[in-house]
Design a protein around this motif. Structure first.
Motif, PDB file in Angstrom:
ATOM      1  N   UNK A  80       0.884  -0.545  -0.255  1.00 43.07           N
ATOM      2  CA  UNK A  80      -0.115   0.226  -0.070  1.00 43.07           C
ATOM      3  C   UNK A  80       0.888   1.362   0.242  1.00 43.07           C
ATOM      4  N   UNK A  81       1.495   0.801   0.569  1.00 40.29           N
ATOM      5  CA  UNK A  81       2.912   2.003   0.361  1.00 40.29           C
ATOM      6  C   UNK A  81       4.541   2.288   0.154  1.00 40.29           C
ATOM      7  N   UNK A  82       4.883   2.713  -0.510  1.00 41.08           N
ATOM      8  CA  UNK A  82       6.218   2.586  -0.472  1.00 41.08           C
ATOM      9  C   UNK A  82       6.997   3.829   0.519  1.00 41.08           C
ATOM     10  N   UNK A  83       8.068   3.754   1.275  1.00 44.41           N
ATOM     11  CA  UNK A  83       9.166   4.684   2.135  1.00 44.41           C
ATOM     12  C   UNK A  83      10.050   4.085   1.772  1.00 44.41           C
ATOM     13  N   UNK A  84      11.039   5.209   0.711  1.00 49.35           N
ATOM     14  CA  UNK A  84      12.202   5.082   0.419  1.00 49.35           C
ATOM     15  C   UNK A  84      13.387   6.171   1.192  1.00 49.35           C
ATOM     16  N   UNK A  85      14.464   5.634   1.556  1.00 50.19           N
ATOM     17  CA  UNK A  85      15.206   6.927   2.096  1.00 50.19           C
ATOM     18  C   UNK A  85      15.355   7.677   1.302  1.00 50.19           C
ATOM     19  N   UNK A  86      15.297   8.992   1.911  1.00 50.22           N
ATOM     20  CA  UNK A  86      15.364   9.932   0.934  1.00 50.22           C
ATOM     21  C   UNK A  86      16.759  11.017   0.618  1.00 50.22           C
ATOM     22  N   UNK A  87      17.774  10.462   1.238  1.00 45.58           N
ATOM     23  CA  UNK A  87      19.186  10.477   1.042  1.00 45.58           C
ATOM     24  C   UNK A  87      20.084   9.408   0.278  1.00 45.58           C
ATOM     25  N   UNK A  88      19.030   8.649  -0.672  1.00 40.76           N
ATOM     26  CA  UNK A  88      19.347   7.147  -1.175  1.00 40.76           C
ATOM     27  C   UNK A  88      20.374   7.603  -2.593  1.00 40.76           C
ATOM     28  N   UNK A  89      21.159   7.317  -3.015  1.00 42.07           N
ATOM     29  CA  UNK A  89      21.804   7.425  -4.165  1.00 42.07           C
ATOM     30  C   UNK A  89      22.460   6.669  -4.775  1.00 42.07           C
ATOM     31  N   UNK A 242       9.802   6.481  10.471  1.00 43.65           N
ATOM     32  CA  UNK A 242       8.967   5.888   9.380  1.00 43.65           C
ATOM     33  C   UNK A 242       8.190   5.170   9.507  1.00 43.65           C
ATOM     34  N   UNK A 243       8.322   4.626  10.446  1.00 42.99           N
ATOM     35  CA  UNK A 243       7.147   3.252  10.648  1.00 42.99           C
ATOM     36  C   UNK A 243       5.584   4.310  11.821  1.00 42.99           C
ATOM     37  N   UNK A 244       6.260   4.948  12.457  1.00 39.53           N
ATOM     38  CA  UNK A 244       5.548   5.566  13.292  1.00 39.53           C
ATOM     39  C   UNK A 244       4.910   6.647  12.636  1.00 39.53           C
ATOM     40  N   UNK A 245       5.515   6.799  11.695  1.00 40.30           N
ATOM     41  CA  UNK A 245       4.672   8.305  11.317  1.00 40.30           C
ATOM     42  C   UNK A 245       3.823   8.570  10.506  1.00 40.30           C
ATOM     43  N   UNK A 246       4.012   6.993   9.835  1.00 42.48           N
ATOM     44  CA  UNK A 246       3.012   6.419   9.099  1.00 42.48           C
ATOM     45  C   UNK A 246       2.105   4.725   8.936  1.00 42.48           C
ATOM     46  N   UNK A 247       1.806   4.989  10.443  1.00 42.88           N
ATOM     47  CA  UNK A 247       0.796   3.356  11.160  1.00 42.88           C
ATOM     48  C   UNK A 247       0.845   3.716  12.616  1.00 42.88           C
ATOM     49  N   UNK A 248      -0.868   4.164  12.536  1.00 40.84           N
ATOM     50  CA  UNK A 248      -1.099   4.560  13.587  1.00 40.84           C
ATOM     51  C   UNK A 248      -1.135   3.063  14.238  1.00 40.84           C
TER      52      UNK A 248
END
Length: 251
Positions: A80-89, A242-248
């Motif tokens: 349902x959702x992908x959280x990719x690390x924003x610093x990925x190079x 990241x999980x805490x911010x996106x999963x109640x």
């Protein structure tokens, strides 16, 4: 640089209960992953960067052979959702981690269990025996078929001071990376294992911990060119935040 189990052996049912097989729309079995919670999977950012839409992915767990993925006790879940690390190079493969949220919870049983994430201060010492697992190619010819049965290989943690020597991986390593393999080569991750687990049994704790996830390598199983993994101790706090911010449901 290969987007990356070579020299491995078949895994018995119930051996790596947190192993995930990730299938991408139109590409079949594409990457591996690890179960960390009943509705969250960890994989590589270079997997999700290539297919950023969550609906493009399907996760299979609970089976030791790909041919059994549609039969019990295997479980199939949409993402349902992908959280990719924003610093990925995407050039250096630094910060190569992504999280996938499942549309519905997994059922934990004798075939499906999560793996523990290490505390940020945990040390996996050089020489510690760990296991890489996956359905990746068996050699680096580029045309070997994916094995049907999950493969695993016992490899050793290799310290960054050794791994970054001039005749090893030189300046390609960052502190977000972890090396593991055999000095003589022969056992390694390979294409298709990407995002899958580097699992270490920690006797003092009596648990399996995720030391890393398959990231990259130069060829597969070459001497002094061990596989490189995203170093989990660096990412544990990012993962839980990241999980805490996106999963109640996770408090």
């Amino acid at each position: 640089v290969e987007p990356r189990v070579m020299g491995g052996q078949d895994s018995q049912v119930g051996r790596f209960l947190w192993q995930v097989s990730l299938w991408a729309e139109g590409r079949g079995m594409t990457c591996g992953g690890s179960i960390i919670l009943k509705n969250w999977i960890l994989t590589a950012a270079h997997c999700t960067a290539a297919k950023p839409r969550a609906s493009s992915w399907t996760a299979y767990v609970g089976m030791s052979a790909l041919s059994l993925k549609d039969n019990s006790p295997a479980q199939k879940r949409e993402i349902s959702q992908i959280i990719q690390n924003s610093l990925y190079d995407d050039i250096t493969y630094d910060y190569d981690v992504s999280l996938m949220k499942l549309k519905s919870d997994l059922v934990f049983n004798d075939y499906v269990q999560p793996i523990c994430l290490p505390p940020p201060n945990h040390v996996f010492p050089s020489g510690m025996p760990c296991y890489v697992s996956g359905w990746g190619e068996l050699d680096d010819s580029g045309n070997s078929p994916h094995p049907d049965v999950l493969q695993h290989a016992q490899i050793d943690i290799i310290g960054n001071e050794t791994c970054s020597r001039p005749d090893w991986l030189q300046n390609l390593l960052t502190s977000r990376m972890l090396c593991a393999g055999k000095i003589e080569g022969k056992k390694d991750a390979c294409q298709g294992d990407s995002g899958g687990p580097l699992s270490c049994y920690v006797p003092d704790e009596g648990v399996w911990m995720l030391a890393g996830s398959v990231s990259w390598g130069i060829g597969c199983g070459q001497p002094k060119l061990p596989g490189v993994y995203a170093r989990m101790t660096f990412f544990t706090e990012w993962i839980w935040r990241s999980i805490a911010q996106n999963d109640q449901s996770v408090v």
